[in-house]
Design a protein around this motif. Structure first.
Motif, PDB file in Angstrom:
ATOM      1  N   THR A 272       0.814  -1.225   0.000  1.00 14.45           N
ATOM      2  CA  THR A 272       0.000   0.000   0.000  1.00 14.45           C
ATOM      3  C   THR A 272       0.844   1.271   0.000  1.00 14.45           C
ATOM      4  O   THR A 272       0.340   2.344  -0.323  1.00 14.45           O
ATOM      5  N   HIS A 273       2.126   1.167   0.409  1.00 14.37           N
ATOM      6  CA  HIS A 273       2.987   2.343   0.553  1.00 14.37           C
ATOM      7  C   HIS A 273       4.399   2.045   0.052  1.00 14.37           C
ATOM      8  O   HIS A 273       4.800   0.887  -0.053  1.00 14.37           O
ATOM      9  N   ILE A 274       5.127   3.112  -0.210  1.00 13.59           N
ATOM     10  CA  ILE A 274       6.549   3.017  -0.517  1.00 13.59           C
ATOM     11  C   ILE A 274       7.307   3.882   0.490  1.00 13.59           C
ATOM     12  O   ILE A 274       6.798   4.912   0.945  1.00 13.59           O
ATOM     13  N   GLY A 275       8.503   3.436   0.862  1.00 14.22           N
ATOM     14  CA  GLY A 275       9.357   4.211   1.756  1.00 14.22           C
ATOM     15  C   GLY A 275      10.717   4.441   1.113  1.00 14.22           C
ATOM     16  O   GLY A 275      11.215   3.581   0.372  1.00 14.22           O
ATOM     17  N   ILE A 276      11.309   5.601   1.380  1.00 13.09           N
ATOM     18  CA  ILE A 276      12.673   5.903   0.944  1.00 13.09           C
ATOM     19  C   ILE A 276      13.377   6.589   2.110  1.00 13.09           C
ATOM     20  O   ILE A 276      12.901   7.612   2.617  1.00 13.09           O
ATOM     21  N   ARG A 277      14.478   6.021   2.546  1.00 14.14           N
ATOM     22  CA  ARG A 277      15.226   6.640   3.645  1.00 14.14           C
ATOM     23  C   ARG A 277      15.919   7.905   3.142  1.00 14.14           C
ATOM     24  O   ARG A 277      16.361   7.976   1.992  1.00 14.14           O
ATOM     25  N   ALA A 278      16.009   8.886   4.025  1.00 14.67           N
ATOM     26  CA  ALA A 278      16.436  10.225   3.615  1.00 14.67           C
ATOM     27  C   ALA A 278      17.868  10.276   3.091  1.00 14.67           C
ATOM     28  O   ALA A 278      18.222  11.207   2.358  1.00 14.67           O
ATOM     29  N   HIS A 279      18.706   9.303   3.439  1.00 11.90           N
ATOM     30  CA  HIS A 279      20.096   9.297   2.971  1.00 11.90           C
ATOM     31  C   HIS A 279      20.264   8.576   1.630  1.00 11.90           C
ATOM     32  O   HIS A 279      21.375   8.522   1.105  1.00 11.90           O
ATOM     33  N   ASP A 280      19.191   8.018   1.088  1.00 10.81           N
ATOM     34  CA  ASP A 280      19.318   7.131  -0.073  1.00 10.81           C
ATOM     35  C   ASP A 280      19.108   7.809  -1.423  1.00 10.81           C
ATOM     36  O   ASP A 280      18.931   7.133  -2.434  1.00 10.81           O
ATOM     37  N   PRO A 337      16.497   1.835  -7.517  1.00 13.02           N
ATOM     38  CA  PRO A 337      15.360   0.941  -7.262  1.00 13.02           C
ATOM     39  C   PRO A 337      15.562   0.009  -6.071  1.00 13.02           C
ATOM     40  O   PRO A 337      14.610  -0.308  -5.348  1.00 13.02           O
ATOM     41  N   LYS A 338      16.807  -0.420  -5.833  1.00  9.27           N
ATOM     42  CA  LYS A 338      17.048  -1.348  -4.709  1.00  9.27           C
ATOM     43  C   LYS A 338      16.937  -0.648  -3.359  1.00  9.27           C
ATOM     44  O   LYS A 338      16.864  -1.315  -2.317  1.00  9.27           O
ATOM     45  N   ASN A 339      16.928   0.697  -3.347  1.00 10.85           N
ATOM     46  CA  ASN A 339      16.797   1.439  -2.085  1.00 10.85           C
ATOM     47  C   ASN A 339      15.376   1.874  -1.808  1.00 10.85           C
ATOM     48  O   ASN A 339      15.130   2.635  -0.870  1.00 10.85           O
ATOM     49  N   THR A 340      14.434   1.416  -2.619  1.00  9.85           N
ATOM     50  CA  THR A 340      13.025   1.669  -2.311  1.00  9.85           C
ATOM     51  C   THR A 340      12.510   0.566  -1.376  1.00  9.85           C
ATOM     52  O   THR A 340      12.968  -0.575  -1.444  1.00  9.85           O
ATOM     53  N   ILE A 341      11.589   0.915  -0.505  1.00  7.56           N
ATOM     54  CA  ILE A 341      11.071  -0.035   0.473  1.00  7.56           C
ATOM     55  C   ILE A 341       9.570  -0.195   0.247  1.00  7.56           C
ATOM     56  O   ILE A 341       8.806   0.772   0.360  1.00  7.56           O
ATOM     57  N   LEU A 342       9.139  -1.411  -0.066  1.00  6.27           N
ATOM     58  CA  LEU A 342       7.720  -1.703  -0.257  1.00  6.27           C
ATOM     59  C   LEU A 342       7.081  -2.044   1.078  1.00  6.27           C
ATOM     60  O   LEU A 342       7.609  -2.873   1.833  1.00  6.27           O
TER      61      LEU A 342
END
Length: 345
Positions: A272-280, A337-342
């Motif tokens: 339902t969401h995607i996350g991206i850490r601020a350093h990525d 793409p590998k630093n996206t969090i599903l």
């Protein structure tokens, strides 16, 4: 070698929610991470015997299994019988006792002199033996409290937010000291914290707790790298999260940022969401994968990083040197793409 473990499966009705904890620790340090008032300290107090759960079991196996609490068998050992060391936030040293008296308080007379001497050396307290707690720094008080706990040879050490009331400089110093102090500890330790950095630094395994319920548990590194749930991502420090619309197996639209993004993991229907850490994020060219413009972004200088807030609400943290005071935000940045969090809701 026979299996060692600390097993906790307890339930307790509290004013705002029911505490429901279930874990088995086989080695090292377990972290319990969560917001204030989620049941972290209540869990420690239950293990220590300060608070009684309504139902469940708490047991420890070193050489043989020792049941601390079992609601069905009506077993409930007193705190003094559990061989558990509890490091409180304020260290709870006896103010009218010297350093050596505090350390030796739980040790038999036959072993006291030798044990206290060993602990004084181990925790680098030479020269402070005759001082009282009020004459010690915060770091010295923490070392005395740990020395007192380890002097009577506990099987379990419980750490209840031991750095919460300290300034940043002292906190960093004492974290290092505590890590070193626990290196040779052969039992189990449980650290309660709301600080993700502490959890990551200390803990082999991690539980994420929210309103009395475990919402994630596993190896610490794995939970940070793949939090799976939206709340877990936020509690482990993910600053950027967005609702999504799935386009195909590896592409989605972020509804809160207005971006179309490629991901490296196949998107299942329950995401339902995607996350991206601020350093990525990283500087990029216009036509690269997951590249987007930084027009109308704002820049804030911190001592060791730049904080860039983009017009669409994304937050980018970029490391800097202390003497570096100028930074030109690139026209485009990207996320691999590998630093996206599903994430599931």
């Amino acid at each position: 070698m026979s299996e060692k473990f600390l097993k906790v499966n307890i339930q307790k009705e509290l004013k705002e929610f029911e505490l429901d904890i279930d874990f088995k620790l086989n080695k090292g340090c377990l972290g319990i991470l969560g917001p204030s008032g989620c049941g972290k300290s209540m869990t420690l107090k239950s293990i220590a015997g300060i608070v009684n759960p309504d139902t469940g079991i708490i047991s420890l196996k070193m050489d043989e299994e020792n049941i601390y609490f079992d609601s069905e068998k009506k077993i409930n050992l007193k705190p003094q019988k559990r061989n558990v060391g509890y490091l409180f936030q304020n260290y709870a040293l006896f103010p009218n006792m010297t350093v050596e008296e505090n350390i030796g308080i739980g040790v038999s007379k036959e072993k006291r002199e030798k044990t206290v001497s060993e602990m004084i050396k181990r925790f680098h307290l030479e020269g402070l033996e005759k001082r009282y707690p009020r004459q010690l720094s915060g770091g010295q008080q923490q070392r005395v409290a740990l020395a007192r706990i380890l002097a009577y040879g506990p099987d379990v050490i419980l750490l209840d937010e031991p750095f919460s009331a300290m300034d940043t400089f002292l906190k960093e110093q004492l974290r290092i000291e505590l890590v070193n102090s626990l290196k040779d500890f052969d039992g189990f330790s449980v650290l309660v914290t709301h600080d993700r950095d502490e959890a990551f630094q200390f803990c082999d395994e991690l539980i994420i707790l929210d309103k009395g319920k475990i919402i994630a548990k596993g190896e610490t590194h794995e939970i940070f790298e793949n939090p799976k749930k939206l709340d877990v991502a936020r509690l482990t420090g993910c600053k950027n999260t967005s609702r999504i619309e799935i386009i195909d197996d590896y592409h989605l639209k972020s509804l809160d940022w207005g971006l179309t993004l490629e991901v490296s993991e196949k998107i299942s229907p329950n995401i339902t969401h995607i996350g991206i850490r601020a350093h990525d994020f990283a500087p990029a060219k216009k036509d690269e994968v997951n590249s987007f413009d930084t027009e109308n972004s704002s820049l804030l200088e911190m001592p060791f990083e730049w904080e860039i807030t983009l017009a669409n609400g994304l937050w980018w943290k970029r490391e800097k040197q202390i003497r570096e005071h100028e930074f030109v935000v690139p026209d485009h940045i990207k996320v691999d793409p590998k630093n996206t969090i599903l994430l599931e809701e």
